[in-house]
Design an enzyme around this catalytic site. Structure first.
Site, PDB file in Angstrom:
ATOM      1  N   ARG A 235       0.852  -1.185   0.000  1.00  0.00           N
ATOM      2  CA  ARG A 235       0.000   0.000   0.000  1.00  0.00           C
ATOM      3  C   ARG A 235       0.891   1.238   0.000  1.00  0.00           C
ATOM      4  NH1 ARG A 235      -3.666  -2.631  -1.592  1.00  0.00           N
ATOM      5  NH2 ARG A 235      -5.579  -3.135  -0.489  1.00  0.00           N
ATOM      6  N   HIS A 283      -1.969   0.933  -9.723  1.00  0.00           N
ATOM      7  CA  HIS A 283      -2.575  -0.039  -8.805  1.00  0.00           C
ATOM      8  C   HIS A 283      -3.243  -1.187  -9.578  1.00  0.00           C
ATOM      9  CE1 HIS A 283      -4.275  -0.521  -4.496  1.00  0.00           C
ATOM     10  NE2 HIS A 283      -4.198  -1.693  -5.089  1.00  0.00           N
TER      11      HIS A 283
END
Ligand code: GLV
Length: 320
Positions: A235, A283
């Site tokens: 993340r 992502h």
């Protein structure tokens, strides 16, 4: 699984950041293979008030709390930080995450790609080709490199398996010892110190928890070898982005391949965009696949309905 809901439609609220009709239809079609009476509705709709479950990615804060009939929440990703950041999330609701081997395989491919791009000077060769320069650069012995994978859960294990199959020397890092694993795993303060000092490529696959937020900061980057490379498929919030940038600009860290960012989408004016030593991905290292994930989601929905404990339920204390 199919006869439970025949009396009334089985309403599930959906949100993935946009809740486009085409994606709702794709998920509904897949889930109906397992639960024919299921109806997927957008999270922010009147119909969602009747929903017994929510399938979500990064839902708006406060939205879940407003759903009186909810019995559980399914994360549309393998991570769940995007759900738990909502402090108003009712504590009694079970939260289930996707554990999909196909996604772990895809993520492993992305990590291998990032590692190979770095080892084989891919960006330098692309720059040479742009200038029509046909010449070799020195080839390093990639097998002499030490690769460190931070996070040795289901995803980390698959990443390690793939990297080892390519002949790389891989070490894992975890909170505690892992005698169950067939590769070396360092742990604790001393283990972390060794990892930071010894590895040539640092690969972050950890879940985002209070403990791992801001993990890769100035102090950690400065302990890494000069020339170390950083890969993040965890993340964005695992990294203090300014500290990474400073470490790369000073030449201490040779560059980074990043799939995740503190703010997503990455803002237009972010300094990472134009950086010659930073590779940016939007992502996508492992996208959730309705085809492979729908069966386990259907099973979780049935568990919510029956009040039994679903598989892959998240331990709220641990955060994964
Ligand atoms: C993606 O980032 C996921 O959590 O699956």
């Amino acid at each position: 699984m199919t006869d439970i809901y025949s009396e009334e439609p089985f309403i599930v609220a959906y949100y993935d950041g946009a809740a486009e009709a085409s994606r709702i239809e794709a998920w509904q079609a897949r889930l109906q293979n397992h639960l024919p009476d299921l109806k997927l509705v957008p999270l922010m709709s009147e119909a969602a008030k009747q929903a017994m479950a929510a399938m979500v990615w990064n839902p708006p804060i406060g939205q879940i709390k407003q759903m009186p009939n909810l019995k559980g929440v399914v994360s549309l990703g393998q991570g769940v930080d995007h759900i738990f950041k909502d402090e108003s999330l009712p504590s009694h609701l079970p939260v289930v995450r996707i554990v999909d081997h196909d996604m772990s395989v895809a993520l492993g491919h992305w990590v291998c790609l990032s590692v190979l791009e770095k080892c084989r000077n891919a960006s330098d060769y692309r720059a040479l080709a742009k200038r029509r320069e046909f010449r070799p650069l020195p080839q390093q012995d990639a097998r002499a490199l030490k690769l460190g994978v931070y996070g040795v859960g289901a995803i980390g294990n698959e990443v390690v398996r793939q990297l080892r199959a390519l002949g790389f020397d891989v070490t894992g890092y975890a909170r505690g010892p892992h005698p169950d694993l067939d590769y070396p795993v360092k742990y604790g303060e001393a283990g972390l110190s060794e990892m930071l000092q010894e590895m040539d490529i640092h690969i972050c696959i950890m879940p985002l928890t209070e403990e791992t937020t801001g993990f890769f900061d100035k102090a950690k980057f400065s302990k890494m070898k000069v020339g170390a490379y950083f890969i993040n498929a965890g993340r964005g919030k695992h990294v203090i982005e300014d500290d990474l940038l400073t470490a790369i600009n000073s030449g201490h860290i040779s560059g980074a391949s990043l799939d995740v960012f503190e703010v997503e989408p990455l803002p237009d004016d972010h300094k990472f965009w134009d950086h010659p030593h930073i590779t940016i991905w939007p992502h996508v290292a492992a996208q959730t696949n309705p085809q492979t994930a729908s069966q386990q989601i259907a099973k979780a929905l049935v568990s919510f309905h029956k009040g039994t404990e679903p598989a892959n339920i998240v331990d709220k204390k641990k955060g994964y």
